[in-house]
Design an enzyme around this catalytic site. Sequence first.
Site, PDB file in Angstrom:
ATOM      1  N   TYR A  37      17.767  25.659  28.502  1.00 40.30           N
ATOM      2  CA  TYR A  37      19.201  25.371  27.938  1.00 40.30           C
ATOM      3  C   TYR A  37      19.163  24.182  27.054  1.00 40.30           C
ATOM      4  O   TYR A  37      19.648  24.157  26.096  1.00 40.30           O
ATOM      5  CB  TYR A  37      20.291  25.614  28.917  1.00 40.30           C
ATOM      6  CG  TYR A  37      21.493  25.324  28.279  1.00 40.30           C
ATOM      7  CD1 TYR A  37      22.147  26.105  27.267  1.00 40.30           C
ATOM      8  CD2 TYR A  37      22.345  24.167  28.539  1.00 40.30           C
ATOM      9  CE1 TYR A  37      23.325  25.963  26.756  1.00 40.30           C
ATOM     10  CE2 TYR A  37      23.479  23.920  28.049  1.00 40.30           C
ATOM     11  CZ  TYR A  37      24.284  24.744  27.046  1.00 40.30           C
ATOM     12  OH  TYR A  37      25.313  24.728  26.490  1.00 40.30           O
ATOM     13  N   SER A  80      25.734  20.095  22.443  1.00 45.06           N
ATOM     14  CA  SER A  80      26.249  19.886  23.823  1.00 45.06           C
ATOM     15  C   SER A  80      25.526  18.569  24.367  1.00 45.06           C
ATOM     16  O   SER A  80      24.678  18.137  23.762  1.00 45.06           O
ATOM     17  CB  SER A  80      25.466  21.046  24.860  1.00 45.06           C
ATOM     18  OG  SER A  80      25.474  20.652  26.055  1.00 45.06           O
TER      19      SER A  80
HETATM   20  P1  NDP Z   1      31.996  31.202  26.960  1.00 46.70           P
HETATM   21  O1  NDP Z   1      31.113  31.753  27.873  1.00 46.70           O
HETATM   22  O2  NDP Z   1      33.767  31.188  27.098  1.00 46.70           O
HETATM   23  O3  NDP Z   1      32.088  31.513  25.271  1.00 46.70           O
HETATM   24  C1  NDP Z   1      30.707  31.953  24.964  1.00 46.70           C
HETATM   25  C2  NDP Z   1      31.201  32.808  23.605  1.00 46.70           C
HETATM   26  O4  NDP Z   1      29.898  33.190  22.960  1.00 46.70           O
HETATM   27  C3  NDP Z   1      31.852  34.162  23.867  1.00 46.70           C
HETATM   28  O5  NDP Z   1      32.770  34.191  22.865  1.00 46.70           O
HETATM   29  C4  NDP Z   1      30.659  34.961  23.684  1.00 46.70           C
HETATM   30  O6  NDP Z   1      31.231  36.308  22.928  1.00 46.70           O
HETATM   31  C5  NDP Z   1      29.547  34.637  22.647  1.00 46.70           C
HETATM   32  N1  NDP Z   1      28.502  34.976  22.705  1.00 46.70           N
HETATM   33  C6  NDP Z   1      27.434  34.652  23.792  1.00 46.70           C
HETATM   34  N2  NDP Z   1      26.449  35.434  23.755  1.00 46.70           N
HETATM   35  C7  NDP Z   1      26.473  36.047  22.125  1.00 46.70           C
HETATM   36  C8  NDP Z   1      25.891  37.036  21.644  1.00 46.70           C
HETATM   37  N3  NDP Z   1      24.757  37.214  21.826  1.00 46.70           N
HETATM   38  N4  NDP Z   1      26.124  37.445  20.179  1.00 46.70           N
HETATM   39  C9  NDP Z   1      27.535  36.931  19.865  1.00 46.70           C
HETATM   40  N5  NDP Z   1      28.124  36.230  20.516  1.00 46.70           N
HETATM   41  C10 NDP Z   1      27.842  35.645  21.825  1.00 46.70           C
HETATM   42  O7  NDP Z   1      31.419  29.628  26.826  1.00 46.70           O
HETATM   43  P2  NDP Z   1      32.075  28.154  26.026  1.00 46.70           P
HETATM   44  O8  NDP Z   1      33.126  28.490  25.183  1.00 46.70           O
HETATM   45  O9  NDP Z   1      32.076  27.198  26.967  1.00 46.70           O
HETATM   46  O10 NDP Z   1      30.881  28.170  24.929  1.00 46.70           O
HETATM   47  C11 NDP Z   1      30.734  27.942  23.545  1.00 46.70           C
HETATM   48  C12 NDP Z   1      29.666  27.108  22.998  1.00 46.70           C
HETATM   49  O11 NDP Z   1      30.086  25.656  23.603  1.00 46.70           O
HETATM   50  C13 NDP Z   1      28.192  27.512  23.371  1.00 46.70           C
HETATM   51  O12 NDP Z   1      27.358  27.070  22.406  1.00 46.70           O
HETATM   52  C14 NDP Z   1      28.078  26.528  24.618  1.00 46.70           C
HETATM   53  O13 NDP Z   1      26.786  26.044  24.713  1.00 46.70           O
HETATM   54  C15 NDP Z   1      28.700  25.185  24.358  1.00 46.70           C
HETATM   55  N6  NDP Z   1      29.182  24.224  25.115  1.00 46.70           N
HETATM   56  C16 NDP Z   1      29.709  24.459  26.184  1.00 46.70           C
HETATM   57  C17 NDP Z   1      30.073  23.472  27.003  1.00 46.70           C
HETATM   58  C18 NDP Z   1      30.714  23.960  28.572  1.00 46.70           C
HETATM   59  O14 NDP Z   1      30.644  23.047  29.317  1.00 46.70           O
HETATM   60  N7  NDP Z   1      31.362  24.967  28.616  1.00 46.70           N
HETATM   61  C19 NDP Z   1      29.611  22.051  27.071  1.00 46.70           C
HETATM   62  C20 NDP Z   1      28.886  21.998  25.770  1.00 46.70           C
HETATM   63  C21 NDP Z   1      28.353  22.867  24.691  1.00 46.70           C
HETATM   64  P3  NDP Z   1      30.994  37.620  23.692  1.00 46.70           P
HETATM   65  O15 NDP Z   1      30.303  37.663  24.979  1.00 46.70           O
HETATM   66  O16 NDP Z   1      32.101  38.357  23.190  1.00 46.70           O
HETATM   67  O17 NDP Z   1      29.685  37.931  22.605  1.00 46.70           O
HETATM   68  C1  8X3 Z   2      27.061  22.874  28.648  1.00 46.53           C
HETATM   69  C2  8X3 Z   2      27.278  21.378  29.478  1.00 46.53           C
HETATM   70  O1  8X3 Z   2      26.316  20.154  31.265  1.00 46.53           O
HETATM   71  O2  8X3 Z   2      26.608  22.522  31.714  1.00 46.53           O
HETATM   72  O3  8X3 Z   2      26.529  22.640  27.560  1.00 46.53           O
HETATM   73  O4  8X3 Z   2      24.882  21.480  29.972  1.00 46.53           O
HETATM   74  S1  8X3 Z   2      26.085  21.415  30.748  1.00 46.53           S
END
Ligand code: NDP
Ligand code: 8X3
Length: 250
Positions: A150, A137
């Site tokens: 985070y 991220s």
């Molecule tokens: P979502 O909340 O849409 O998806 C998160 C996913 O992670 C879900 O599929 C969830 O599945 C899974 N997950 C969460 N906790 C667990 C757990 N304990 N065990 C197994 N699976 C888990 O968020 P994003 O798609 O945005 O996030 C995906 C990745 O991208 C993350 O690592 C996030 O930090 C990163 N990211 C996101 C950004 C954003 O702005 N959205 C920016 C930068 C990075 P389930 O609940 O079914 O287990």
């Molecule tokens: C998710 C993007 O800016 O919310 O990793 O941390 S931010």
Amino acid sequence: MKTALITGATSGIGKSVAIEFARHNINLILCGRRQERLIELQHQLNTKVNVHTLCFDVRDKERVFAAIDSLPAEFSKIDILINNAGNAHGMNPIQTGNLDDWDAMIDINVKGLLYVSKAVILTMISNQSGHIINIGSIAGKEVYPNGNVYCASKHAVDAINKSMQLDLNAYGIKVGAIHPGLVETEFSNVRFKGDDKRADTVYHGFDPLTPEDIADIIAFVVTRPYHVNIADLIVFPTAQASSTIINKKV
Ligand code: NDP
Ligand code: 8X3
């Protein structure tokens, strides 16, 4: 045909990567905790590619190793690992941070990523090939107010990504990280614990990235020739210049 294991495939970036990989004829191992979503996505994609689902919490190390051990022979050679599962939990100043939120972020985003990687890397080493993509991220490249733990978890992902590059170099395994800025997914709904109104405001007034934008980039990364490794990539929406500088029109 290649096989990819995607963690966090039930939502957001992971789900979009699964859909995009199916378009590229990559067989899929879809992981997450929400079994019904895994099955629904399996039904959506299994007319195009072979799809297997693994329902586990990445925090549970026994379950992680048992799940990956349980893969049927046709899915046991994992060519691509997308370490995507993760979330932010809460957004408070360090002095009022919630300990359970801190545990969740460290246990899921850092330790969970390590457990899954260890289980998969062992098979990649015996195959002398593989490609690991760690979803970091912008929070792993800089810190922002109230992002503390985070940001720490994503800085750890950045360090793990670089360490994997060093340690796996001798085995022909590619390792790289994608570091997105703001992507509209369920991320903020989780961070703000179901306060959807607050979550929506994060993405108001500008065009955020979509999970499809990230999936498109990941598909590009995994389809480069073997000698090309995209090692570290920051992706912002055009309106974003840093975690805190966003050109909002409202
Ligand atoms: P979502 O909340 O849409 O998806 C998160 C996913 O992670 C879900 O599929 C969830 O599945 C899974 N997950 C969460 N906790 C667990 C757990 N304990 N065990 C197994 N699976 C888990 O968020 P994003 O798609 O945005 O996030 C995906 C990745 O991208 C993350 O690592 C996030 O930090 C990163 N990211 C996101 C950004 C954003 O702005 N959205 C920016 C930068 C990075 P389930 O609940 O079914 O287990
Ligand atoms: C998710 C993007 O800016 O919310 O990793 O941390 S931010």
